[in-house]
Design an enzyme around this catalytic site. Structure first.
Site, PDB file in Angstrom:
ATOM      1  N   TYR A 111       0.867  -1.385   0.092  1.00 49.52           N
ATOM      2  CA  TYR A 111      -0.190  -0.081  -0.035  1.00 49.52           C
ATOM      3  C   TYR A 111       0.912   1.249  -0.064  1.00 49.52           C
ATOM      4  CZ  TYR A 111      -3.390   3.410   1.198  1.00 49.52           C
ATOM      5  OH  TYR A 111      -4.180   4.566   1.282  1.00 49.52           O
ATOM      6  N   TRP A 113       1.376   5.677  -1.710  1.00 54.19           N
ATOM      7  CA  TRP A 113       1.090   6.633  -2.682  1.00 54.19           C
ATOM      8  C   TRP A 113       2.042   6.630  -4.009  1.00 54.19           C
ATOM      9  CZ3 TRP A 113      -2.013  11.184  -3.250  1.00 54.19           C
ATOM     10  CH2 TRP A 113      -3.371  11.081  -2.412  1.00 54.19           C
TER      11      TRP A 113
HETATM   12  N1  MGD Z   1      -0.567  18.354   2.627  1.00 55.02           N
HETATM   13  C1  MGD Z   1      -1.113  17.280   2.589  1.00 55.02           C
HETATM   14  N2  MGD Z   1      -2.235  16.733   2.159  1.00 55.02           N
HETATM   15  C2  MGD Z   1      -2.748  15.597   1.936  1.00 55.02           C
HETATM   16  C3  MGD Z   1      -2.284  14.658   2.379  1.00 55.02           C
HETATM   17  C4  MGD Z   1      -0.725  14.932   2.923  1.00 55.02           C
HETATM   18  O1  MGD Z   1      -0.169  13.823   3.408  1.00 55.02           O
HETATM   19  N3  MGD Z   1      -0.427  15.982   2.956  1.00 55.02           N
HETATM   20  N4  MGD Z   1      -2.561  13.474   2.446  1.00 55.02           N
HETATM   21  C5  MGD Z   1      -3.864  13.113   1.327  1.00 55.02           C
HETATM   22  C6  MGD Z   1      -4.358  11.884   1.810  1.00 55.02           C
HETATM   23  S1  MGD Z   1      -3.668  10.289   1.362  1.00 55.02           S
HETATM   24  C7  MGD Z   1      -5.578  11.879   2.513  1.00 55.02           C
HETATM   25  S2  MGD Z   1      -6.577  10.350   2.859  1.00 55.02           S
HETATM   26  C8  MGD Z   1      -6.276  12.903   2.687  1.00 55.02           C
HETATM   27  C9  MGD Z   1      -6.913  12.982   4.086  1.00 55.02           C
HETATM   28  O2  MGD Z   1      -7.798  14.177   4.420  1.00 55.02           O
HETATM   29  P1  MGD Z   1      -8.460  14.085   5.798  1.00 55.02           P
HETATM   30  O3  MGD Z   1      -8.807  12.928   6.388  1.00 55.02           O
HETATM   31  O4  MGD Z   1      -9.460  15.136   5.800  1.00 55.02           O
HETATM   32  O5  MGD Z   1      -7.027  14.532   6.771  1.00 55.02           O
HETATM   33  P2  MGD Z   1      -6.723  14.868   8.095  1.00 55.02           P
HETATM   34  O6  MGD Z   1      -5.437  16.074   8.090  1.00 55.02           O
HETATM   35  O7  MGD Z   1      -6.336  13.675   8.759  1.00 55.02           O
HETATM   36  O8  MGD Z   1      -7.720  15.346   8.776  1.00 55.02           O
HETATM   37  C10 MGD Z   1      -8.662  16.544   8.664  1.00 55.02           C
HETATM   38  C11 MGD Z   1      -8.906  17.151   9.850  1.00 55.02           C
HETATM   39  O9  MGD Z   1      -9.790  16.433  10.766  1.00 55.02           O
HETATM   40  C12 MGD Z   1      -9.520  16.700  12.097  1.00 55.02           C
HETATM   41  N5  MGD Z   1      -9.847  15.417  13.004  1.00 55.02           N
HETATM   42  C13 MGD Z   1      -9.104  14.917  13.340  1.00 55.02           C
HETATM   43  N6  MGD Z   1      -9.843  14.023  14.154  1.00 55.02           N
HETATM   44  C14 MGD Z   1     -10.947  14.424  14.474  1.00 55.02           C
HETATM   45  C15 MGD Z   1     -12.130  14.015  14.926  1.00 55.02           C
HETATM   46  O10 MGD Z   1     -12.383  13.206  15.609  1.00 55.02           O
HETATM   47  N7  MGD Z   1     -13.353  14.584  14.669  1.00 55.02           N
HETATM   48  C16 MGD Z   1     -13.361  15.718  13.768  1.00 55.02           C
HETATM   49  N8  MGD Z   1     -14.565  16.314  13.553  1.00 55.02           N
HETATM   50  N9  MGD Z   1     -12.319  16.045  13.250  1.00 55.02           N
HETATM   51  C17 MGD Z   1     -11.087  15.542  13.259  1.00 55.02           C
HETATM   52  C18 MGD Z   1      -8.273  17.344  12.174  1.00 55.02           C
HETATM   53  O11 MGD Z   1      -7.877  18.414  12.790  1.00 55.02           O
HETATM   54  C19 MGD Z   1      -7.694  17.262  10.719  1.00 55.02           C
HETATM   55  O12 MGD Z   1      -6.902  18.539  10.605  1.00 55.02           O
HETATM   56  O13 MGD Z   1      -5.352  14.091   2.805  1.00 55.02           O
HETATM   57  C20 MGD Z   1      -4.588  14.186   1.436  1.00 55.02           C
HETATM   58  N10 MGD Z   1      -4.137  15.657   1.431  1.00 55.02           N
HETATM   59  N1  MGD Z   2      -1.127   8.635  12.413  1.00 58.01           N
HETATM   60  C1  MGD Z   2      -1.571   8.462  11.104  1.00 58.01           C
HETATM   61  N2  MGD Z   2      -1.134   7.801  10.303  1.00 58.01           N
HETATM   62  C2  MGD Z   2      -1.676   7.721   8.863  1.00 58.01           C
HETATM   63  C3  MGD Z   2      -2.511   8.599   8.724  1.00 58.01           C
HETATM   64  C4  MGD Z   2      -2.946   9.615   9.561  1.00 58.01           C
HETATM   65  O1  MGD Z   2      -3.823  10.441   9.357  1.00 58.01           O
HETATM   66  N3  MGD Z   2      -2.547   9.427  10.917  1.00 58.01           N
HETATM   67  N4  MGD Z   2      -3.112   8.761   7.443  1.00 58.01           N
HETATM   68  C5  MGD Z   2      -2.894   7.424   6.745  1.00 58.01           C
HETATM   69  C6  MGD Z   2      -3.125   7.657   5.185  1.00 58.01           C
HETATM   70  S1  MGD Z   2      -4.807   8.627   4.815  1.00 58.01           S
HETATM   71  C7  MGD Z   2      -2.441   7.390   4.287  1.00 58.01           C
HETATM   72  S2  MGD Z   2      -3.101   7.399   2.490  1.00 58.01           S
HETATM   73  C8  MGD Z   2      -1.135   6.623   4.425  1.00 58.01           C
HETATM   74  C9  MGD Z   2       0.051   6.961   3.422  1.00 58.01           C
HETATM   75  O2  MGD Z   2       1.007   6.223   3.473  1.00 58.01           O
HETATM   76  P1  MGD Z   2       1.943   5.900   2.508  1.00 58.01           P
HETATM   77  O3  MGD Z   2       1.332   5.981   1.069  1.00 58.01           O
HETATM   78  O4  MGD Z   2       2.710   4.573   2.321  1.00 58.01           O
HETATM   79  O5  MGD Z   2       3.097   7.124   2.623  1.00 58.01           O
HETATM   80  P2  MGD Z   2       3.927   7.835   1.621  1.00 58.01           P
HETATM   81  O6  MGD Z   2       5.015   8.417   2.491  1.00 58.01           O
HETATM   82  O7  MGD Z   2       3.367   8.368   0.507  1.00 58.01           O
HETATM   83  O8  MGD Z   2       4.961   6.482   1.100  1.00 58.01           O
HETATM   84  C10 MGD Z   2       5.301   6.321  -0.174  1.00 58.01           C
HETATM   85  C11 MGD Z   2       6.575   5.636  -0.359  1.00 58.01           C
HETATM   86  O9  MGD Z   2       6.866   5.646  -1.878  1.00 58.01           O
HETATM   87  C12 MGD Z   2       8.337   5.993  -2.114  1.00 58.01           C
HETATM   88  N5  MGD Z   2       8.051   6.433  -3.624  1.00 58.01           N
HETATM   89  C13 MGD Z   2       7.863   7.667  -4.181  1.00 58.01           C
HETATM   90  N6  MGD Z   2       8.033   7.563  -5.339  1.00 58.01           N
HETATM   91  C14 MGD Z   2       8.373   6.168  -5.896  1.00 58.01           C
HETATM   92  C15 MGD Z   2       8.678   5.316  -7.016  1.00 58.01           C
HETATM   93  O10 MGD Z   2       8.681   5.992  -8.058  1.00 58.01           O
HETATM   94  N7  MGD Z   2       8.874   4.223  -6.901  1.00 58.01           N
HETATM   95  C16 MGD Z   2       9.091   3.583  -5.669  1.00 58.01           C
HETATM   96  N8  MGD Z   2       9.532   2.186  -5.603  1.00 58.01           N
HETATM   97  N9  MGD Z   2       8.976   4.307  -4.613  1.00 58.01           N
HETATM   98  C17 MGD Z   2       8.600   5.688  -4.657  1.00 58.01           C
HETATM   99  C18 MGD Z   2       8.604   7.202  -1.174  1.00 58.01           C
HETATM  100  O11 MGD Z   2       9.738   7.415  -1.014  1.00 58.01           O
HETATM  101  C19 MGD Z   2       7.777   6.767   0.005  1.00 58.01           C
HETATM  102  O12 MGD Z   2       8.591   6.059   0.971  1.00 58.01           O
HETATM  103  O13 MGD Z   2      -0.845   6.925   5.779  1.00 58.01           O
HETATM  104  C20 MGD Z   2      -1.626   6.710   6.774  1.00 58.01           C
HETATM  105  N10 MGD Z   2      -1.304   6.650   8.028  1.00 58.01           N
HETATM  106 MO    MO Z   3      -4.912   8.694   2.192  1.00 53.25          MO
END
Ligand code: MGD
Ligand code: MGD
Ligand code: MO
Length: 767
Positions: A111, A113
């Site tokens: 899993y 991104w």
């Molecule tokens: N810059 C940046 N943008 C991203 C990402 C990133 O890593 N960096 N990740 C991307 C990905 S993979 C995803 S899935 C999306 C996720 O998007 P979201 O799920 O919306 O991301 P979060 O920042 O975890 O949560 C949004 C807000 O929810 C609030 N929150 C936390 N717990 C609770 C709760 O229990 N209740 C309520 N009401 N609010 C709560 C937090 O204050 C948080 O800032 O974002 C995407 N966008």
């Molecule tokens: N505590 C907490 N944990 C969370 C979350 C949270 O809200 N709170 N959010 C969760 C969510 S929504 C998500 S989506 C996950 C995200 O978790 P991931 O998607 O696993 O996080 P990334 O850091 O984007 O990992 C991508 C990896 O791919 C590598 N990579 C980039 N480009 C390439 C390429 O071209 N080839 C190869 N082989 N590798 C490459 C990068 O160096 C990096 O190590 O985290 C989750 N974890």
């Molecule tokens: Mo995510």
């Protein structure tokens, strides 16, 4: 500037300036109204000590073979080898495992991104390769919103198709009055779109809505979850109590007779069962405003007032994806669907329900849906799977049964674990438990480009190149821009594209033709683009030829003038356009889910006390840790780069603490603290700011896990919140991750502050 090479990433499109074959700068794309600062973070790390330049094998593994000294993973030197050696070792290990244990014992859920770019998508390449050699155990669902992905199809007949360009901002701006946003509308997250972004729109949409008089309510522990310019009302609820708030709102609508009975009768099923639950007929507890106000800490009046406002306004209810990443994360989404049904506004433009405005740039963005073609992955003959966040459970409990969405399955015995383009040392909860689980497989293989915690904990590291070192096309179907990604520089060291890595392995295993079908990378790119163009033409969307795209660099697909609002047809005639649910209607009560007999997910939305939360007995001086998405990066990617590092405090991840909680612990700005609970601990640097609710601390995800050595053995010195989060599924239904439900204690760290070693490469021996 416009003649510089173009590149695309999940955080935006940039022009790449090179000097003497090295990347000098990334400049924002000229058509991006609100470019993200994240991109240039790659410039200082694309080359240098954190870059992996050669295949690497952990020393004990190389000397003694699979399974050797697994407790030394993450602590041992690596030996640099050439590609021939690496290919021989990996091919022999694949052969051993598939012969002795079967392909099921190769776990390649992998899993993550990875990078933008249609062809060089690491997971697609990995799966295509493994499917050519008999398959692998896979994972299902995401970390983003697993609970939603599993529960919502039972209720609405689908999920993903409702998430992105659905509840359009244009309509909210034109006719909306009120946006009630659980988890806010976090502009920081709108920087991202999976597969590439041409033009960032979320900030301008929120601004336009506010300018048009739309009022925002931000229900979140964090004030900044709605940008200050929107002047939102902030309801600082206790984290993980959203389901209770939604039920309290629903109860208020009933007792004040503000619910739309006509809508409920015509479009939903099972409201009576839900109503009985709300009124307390089942358990003697009325889920009224006082009840919800006490659980959430918002008070009864706030709930009552909000319910009345929602019923008398043109309301859009937005539930952020974060609400699924809490204990019982199925419930807030289901309860929100029930509440929106009671308001009767579903299917009306600008009203109803949205799944997470600004979770990504594409949410609410009007764009043409393109049927984009991906690299064919072939068929996986192995049907074994795990819910994605059950990785540690699987490794620790081979052969054990688990529940998922009505089925009962068994964890396989994973001997090889393979990650390409994801990082469980970033994404998974309770990393100490995962480190333990990581000792179980015989062989851990990782394709990646930098020395992060994941590669450091591997046995065999296959060095990938980055998007700037290969050509590709950004075309994910979630953004109007198609971008031809140029190769700006040569591959660093001996790194290779993931495709080239697997081609080499396929050759070693004698299946190169099956893997490549005789095509070069360039020919695959041409194939993917011309196939997409052909299919689009069949859908009346004219794309430029590849030649034209290469000449111009990018192409913007015209958005449809008007995109029908989702559920508009259903609203117009629910018999003629039924939902894909068993009843054809919105299932406020789901007989299907009820038939599973789960005690942690009933047949209707309900409140379950989270496994840990601020309302529990004996909460003492515990604080709720919100580990949300980082502002300066995507997950762990580019944490080592200058942009992310500029946000650290003396090299450590900031922890935002409310002034009253800081005072109670004698903490001030810049203090190093230890964040801990029974699962683990990490260090962080304090920022005192009343942007968080009292009792809540916030620390973004993404700091590279940096367990100490010796006296600080399992403490992450850098500030990775997953050192303390809990590794428990949302429920037996979805088994989604629950990172956002987490209590911790925070104390000043008075010892000698250890240096952060997250960005130091391991010891490397060269033969
Ligand atoms: N810059 C940046 N943008 C991203 C990402 C990133 O890593 N960096 N990740 C991307 C990905 S993979 C995803 S899935 C999306 C996720 O998007 P979201 O799920 O919306 O991301 P979060 O920042 O975890 O949560 C949004 C807000 O929810 C609030 N929150 C936390 N717990 C609770 C709760 O229990 N209740 C309520 N009401 N609010 C709560 C937090 O204050 C948080 O800032 O974002 C995407 N966008
Ligand atoms: N505590 C907490 N944990 C969370 C979350 C949270 O809200 N709170 N959010 C969760 C969510 S929504 C998500 S989506 C996950 C995200 O978790 P991931 O998607 O696993 O996080 P990334 O850091 O984007 O990992 C991508 C990896 O791919 C590598 N990579 C980039 N480009 C390439 C390429 O071209 N080839 C190869 N082989 N590798 C490459 C990068 O160096 C990096 O190590 O985290 C989750 N974890
Ligand atoms: Mo995510």
């Amino acid at each position: 500037m416009t003649d510089l090479p173009l590149t695309s990433s999940h955080w935006g499109t940039y022009r790449v300036e090179t000097v003497n074959g090295a990347v000098k700068a990334l400049h924002p794309f000229e058509h991006d109204a609100d470019p993200s600062p994240i991109g240039p973070g790659i410039v200082d790390v694309i080359d240098g000590p954190t870059r992996i330049t050669d295949p690497m094998v952990r020393k004990s593994w190389l000397e003694h073979g699979p399974g050797a000294a697994p407790e030394l993973r993450g602590r041992e030197p690596f030996v640099a080898v050439d590609w021939d050696t690496a290919n021989r070792l990996v091919a022999a290990e694949i052969d051993r495992v598939r012969t002795d244990y079967g392909n099921e014992s190769i776990y390649a859920g992998s899993y993550g991104w990875a990078s933008a770019g249609r062809f060089h998508h690491a997971q697609s390449q990995l799966r295509r390769f493994l499917n050519c050699i008999g398959g692998h155990t896979q994972s299902v669902n995401t970390y983003s919103f697993a609970a939603g992905e599993v529960v919502v199809p039972h209720v609405l007949g689908g999920f993903r198709e409702f998430v992105y360009g659905e509840a359009q901002w244009d309509d909210v701006i034109a006719s909306g009055e009120l946006v009630v946003a659980f988890g806010g509308v976090p502009i920081k997250n709108g920087q991202i779109s999976q597969g590439g972004v041409g033009n960032h729109v979320q900030r301008n949409h929120v601004q336009a809505a506010a300018d048009a008089g739309v009022q925002f309510v931000n229900i979140s522990p964090l004030r900044s979850d709605v940008m200050a310019e929107a002047d939102a009302q902030w309801l600082a609820a206790r984290p993980s109590t959203d389901a209770a708030i939604l039920l309290g709102l629903a109860h208020t609508l009933i007792v004040e007779e503000l619910h739309d009975r006509r809508f409920l009768d015509r479009y939903t099923t099972g409201f009576d069962r839900f109503e009985a639950y709300l009124l307390g007929h089942d358990d003697g507890i009325a889920k009224d405003a006082a009840w919800a106000g006490a659980i959430s800490g918002l008070g009864a009046d706030t709930i009552t007032d909000l319910a009345r406002r929602m019923a008398t306004s043109r309301t859009m209810l937005s539930v952020s994806w974060s609400m699924t990443r809490q204990d019982h994360g199925e419930q807030p989404f289901w309860a929100a669907i029930a509440l929106a049904s009671m308001l009767g506004q579903i299917g009306v433009p600008g009203q109803g329900l949205a799944f997470g405005y600004s979770a990504m740039n594409s949410v609410g963005n009007r764009y043409a849906r393109l049927p984009v073609i991906a690299l064919p992955q072939g068929a996986n003959p192995v049907k074994t799977f795990i819910p994605v966040a059950r990785i540690s459970d699987m490794l620790l409990n081979p052969g054990k049964a688990f529940d998922y969405n009505g089925g009962r399955y068994t964890y396989p015995d994973a001997r090889i674990v393979w990650w390409a383009g994801g990082n469980p040392f970033h994404h998974h909860q309770d990393l100490n438990r995962m480190v333990e689980a990581w000792r179980r497989p015989d062989t851990i293989i990782v394709n990646d480009w930098c020395w992060n915690a994941q590669t450091k904990h591997a046995d065999i590291v296959l060095p990938a190149n980055t998007t700037l070192e290969r050509e590709d096309i950004a075309m994910a179907g979630l953004d109007p821009f198609i971008v031809k990604m140029d190769k700006a520089i040569d591959s660093i060291g001996n790194s290779r594209s993931d495709h080239e890595i697997f081609r080499g392995l396929a050759a070693e295993l004698g299946i190169e033709d099956a893997f490549t079908e005789g095509r070069t990378e360039r020919e695959w790119l041409e194939w993917i683009y011309t196939e997409t163009r052909r299919v689009c033409a069949g859908n009346d969307v004219e794309l430029p030829t590849l030649e034209e795209l290469e000449r111009d660099g990018w192409f913007e697909v015209k958005a449809p003038q008007k995109q029908p609002t989702r559920f508009e047809a259903f609203r117009h005639d629910p018999e003629a356009a039924p939902l894909q649910t068993p009843s054809g209607r919105i299932e406020i009560f789901s007989e299907t889910i009820a038939s599973f007999g789960y005690d942690d997910c009933l047949g209707h939305p309900a409140w379950f006390e989270p496994y840990e939360w601020l309302g529990q007995d004996n909460v003492g001086d515990a604080l709720h840790l919100v580990s949300n998405q980082p502002t300066r990066k995507l997950h762990s990617q580019l944490d080592h780069g200058s942009v992310s590092r500029s946000g650290k405090i003396a090299g450590r991840e900031p922890l935002t603490v409310h002034s009253t909680d800081a005072a109670a612990r004698s903490l001030s700005d810049g203090d190093v603290v230890r964040i801990f609970n029974e699962r683990g601990s990490c260090l962080a640097a304090v920022v005192v700011d009343d942007v968080v609710r009292p009792g809540v601390v916030q620390m973004s995800t993404g700091a590279w896990f940096d367990p100490g050595r010796d006296e600080l053995d399992d403490t992450c010195k850098h500030g990775n919140p997953n050192a303390v989060t809990r590794d428990k599924g949302t429920s037996r239904l979805a088994q989604g991750p629950t990172a956002h439900t987490c209590l911790v204690r925070v104390e000043r760290f008075d010892g000698v502050v250890p240096p952060v070693t997250a960005f130091e490469p391991p010891v490397i021996e060269r033969q």
